[in-house]
Design a protein around this motif. Structure first.
Motif, PDB file in Angstrom:
ATOM      1  N   MET A   1       4.614   7.493   0.890  1.00  0.00           N
ATOM      2  CA  MET A   1       4.744   6.575   2.013  1.00  0.00           C
ATOM      3  C   MET A   1       4.332   5.160   1.598  1.00  0.00           C
ATOM      4  O   MET A   1       3.398   4.993   0.824  1.00  0.00           O
ATOM      5  CB  MET A   1       3.855   7.019   3.168  1.00  0.00           C
ATOM      6  CG  MET A   1       3.982   6.122   4.374  1.00  0.00           C
ATOM      7  SD  MET A   1       2.505   6.024   5.419  1.00  0.00           S
ATOM      8  CE  MET A   1       1.290   5.325   4.361  1.00  0.00           C
ATOM      9  N   VAL A   2       5.033   4.174   2.117  1.00  0.00           N
ATOM     10  CA  VAL A   2       4.704   2.770   1.871  1.00  0.00           C
ATOM     11  C   VAL A   2       4.466   2.080   3.203  1.00  0.00           C
ATOM     12  O   VAL A   2       5.280   2.197   4.129  1.00  0.00           O
ATOM     13  CB  VAL A   2       5.839   2.056   1.104  1.00  0.00           C
ATOM     14  CG1 VAL A   2       5.492   0.601   0.868  1.00  0.00           C
ATOM     15  CG2 VAL A   2       6.135   2.758  -0.209  1.00  0.00           C
ATOM     16  N   ASP A   3       3.339   1.370   3.305  1.00  0.00           N
ATOM     17  CA  ASP A   3       3.026   0.547   4.471  1.00  0.00           C
ATOM     18  C   ASP A   3       3.444  -0.875   4.122  1.00  0.00           C
ATOM     19  O   ASP A   3       2.872  -1.507   3.231  1.00  0.00           O
ATOM     20  CB  ASP A   3       1.524   0.610   4.767  1.00  0.00           C
ATOM     21  CG  ASP A   3       1.107  -0.254   5.954  1.00  0.00           C
ATOM     22  OD1 ASP A   3       1.930  -1.041   6.469  1.00  0.00           O
ATOM     23  OD2 ASP A   3      -0.064  -0.143   6.361  1.00  0.00           O
TER      24      ASP A   3
ATOM     25  N   TYR B   1       0.844  -1.190   0.000  1.00  0.00           N
ATOM     26  CA  TYR B   1       0.000   0.000   0.000  1.00  0.00           C
ATOM     27  C   TYR B   1       0.882   1.244   0.000  1.00  0.00           C
ATOM     28  O   TYR B   1       1.766   1.388   0.848  1.00  0.00           O
ATOM     29  CB  TYR B   1      -0.904  -0.001   1.232  1.00  0.00           C
ATOM     30  CG  TYR B   1      -1.695   1.267   1.392  1.00  0.00           C
ATOM     31  CD1 TYR B   1      -2.796   1.530   0.579  1.00  0.00           C
ATOM     32  CD2 TYR B   1      -1.328   2.214   2.336  1.00  0.00           C
ATOM     33  CE1 TYR B   1      -3.521   2.705   0.716  1.00  0.00           C
ATOM     34  CE2 TYR B   1      -2.054   3.388   2.484  1.00  0.00           C
ATOM     35  CZ  TYR B   1      -3.144   3.628   1.663  1.00  0.00           C
ATOM     36  OH  TYR B   1      -3.851   4.788   1.798  1.00  0.00           O
ATOM     37  N   ALA B   2       0.655   2.125  -0.961  1.00  0.00           N
ATOM     38  CA  ALA B   2       1.410   3.373  -1.054  1.00  0.00           C
ATOM     39  C   ALA B   2       0.436   4.531  -1.107  1.00  0.00           C
ATOM     40  O   ALA B   2      -0.629   4.424  -1.715  1.00  0.00           O
ATOM     41  CB  ALA B   2       2.291   3.367  -2.304  1.00  0.00           C
ATOM     42  N   ARG B   3       0.810   5.620  -0.475  1.00  0.00           N
ATOM     43  CA  ARG B   3      -0.019   6.823  -0.545  1.00  0.00           C
ATOM     44  C   ARG B   3       0.872   8.046  -0.538  1.00  0.00           C
ATOM     45  O   ARG B   3       2.031   7.981  -0.144  1.00  0.00           O
ATOM     46  CB  ARG B   3      -1.047   6.883   0.567  1.00  0.00           C
ATOM     47  CG  ARG B   3      -0.488   7.052   1.951  1.00  0.00           C
ATOM     48  CD  ARG B   3      -1.538   7.503   2.907  1.00  0.00           C
ATOM     49  NE  ARG B   3      -1.805   8.902   2.629  1.00  0.00           N
ATOM     50  CZ  ARG B   3      -2.250   9.765   3.513  1.00  0.00           C
ATOM     51  NH1 ARG B   3      -2.520   9.370   4.721  1.00  0.00           N
ATOM     52  NH2 ARG B   3      -2.451  11.023   3.215  1.00  0.00           N
ATOM     53  N   SER B   4       0.297   9.132  -0.958  1.00  0.00           N
ATOM     54  CA  SER B   4       1.034  10.388  -1.001  1.00  0.00           C
ATOM     55  C   SER B   4       0.424  11.350   0.001  1.00  0.00           C
ATOM     56  O   SER B   4      -0.524  11.015   0.714  1.00  0.00           O
ATOM     57  CB  SER B   4       0.982  10.973  -2.407  1.00  0.00           C
ATOM     58  OG  SER B   4      -0.342  11.312  -2.754  1.00  0.00           O
ATOM     59  N   LYS B   5       0.955  12.550   0.017  1.00  0.00           N
ATOM     60  CA  LYS B   5       0.447  13.581   0.910  1.00  0.00           C
ATOM     61  C   LYS B   5      -1.030  13.833   0.622  1.00  0.00           C
ATOM     62  O   LYS B   5      -1.798  14.134   1.511  1.00  0.00           O
ATOM     63  CB  LYS B   5       1.265  14.852   0.717  1.00  0.00           C
ATOM     64  CG  LYS B   5       0.945  15.970   1.663  1.00  0.00           C
ATOM     65  CD  LYS B   5       1.914  17.115   1.425  1.00  0.00           C
ATOM     66  CE  LYS B   5       1.639  18.267   2.353  1.00  0.00           C
ATOM     67  NZ  LYS B   5       2.600  19.357   2.138  1.00  0.00           N
TER      68      LYS B   5
END
Length: 168
Positions: free
Chosen positions: A69-71, A28-32
């Motif tokens: 960010m990567v979880d 799972y990746a996300r940005s600001k």
């Protein structure tokens, strides 16, 4: 009725073995920004052809910094990372970034900083650290383009540049 009591022990963390396995691949990746259209997952999909990018036109709120960010789903030991950026325009290549770690995804600690970058592919060995969440902090913000963000535990072994292999 018989009541039986058992004593349980807390799970013991065991470090992942050294390998050339990309720990961020498919995670799972996300940005600001929490907008699906920005596609931060393209930076961890294993393809050098896809990318996660933000332009100056994407500036929705104030502030110049950005992050990816990567979880990792669980805590891993990490000692090497790769940032691949092959934009059509060199100005979209991140010129500065900081690798950060976190146990909770909220409080971040700097692990490594790169400044004045001009390379397409940055591979860096860092002192081994434990983390569940890893973030690439981009202090200069937009525009930028990241094709791949990879995390490894290799115990000092450099990685082959798989991004040049475009065949099956």
């Amino acid at each position: 009725p018989v009541i039986t009591y058992t004593q349980s022990s807390p799970p013991v963390w065991k470090p992942n073995p050294p390998s050339d396995r990309n720990l961020a691949l498919g995670k799972y990746a996300r940005s600001k920004r929490l907008l699906h259209s920005y596609k931060p997952f393209n930076a961890v999909d294993g393809s050098a052809e896809s990318f996660f990018a933000l332009s100056d036109a994407d500036k929705i709120t104030s502030g110049d910094d950005e992050w990816l960010m990567v979880d990792l789903d669980e805590t891993y030991l990490i000692d090497r990372y790769v940032v691949l950026s092959r934009p059509q325009h060199a100005a979209w290549r991140p010129d500065a970034f900081t690798l950060q770690k976190s146990d909770d995804g909220l409080a971040w600690t700097d692990v490594d900083t790169v400044a004045k970058n001009t390379l397409e592919r940055v591979e860096r060995a860092v002192p081994a650290f434990k983390a569940r969440y890893v973030r690439l902090y981009l202090p200069h913000g937009r525009p930028f383009s990241i094709n791949e963000f990879e995390l490894y535990r290799t115990e000092g072994t450099p990685l082959p540049d798989k991004s040049k292999c475009l065949g099956p």
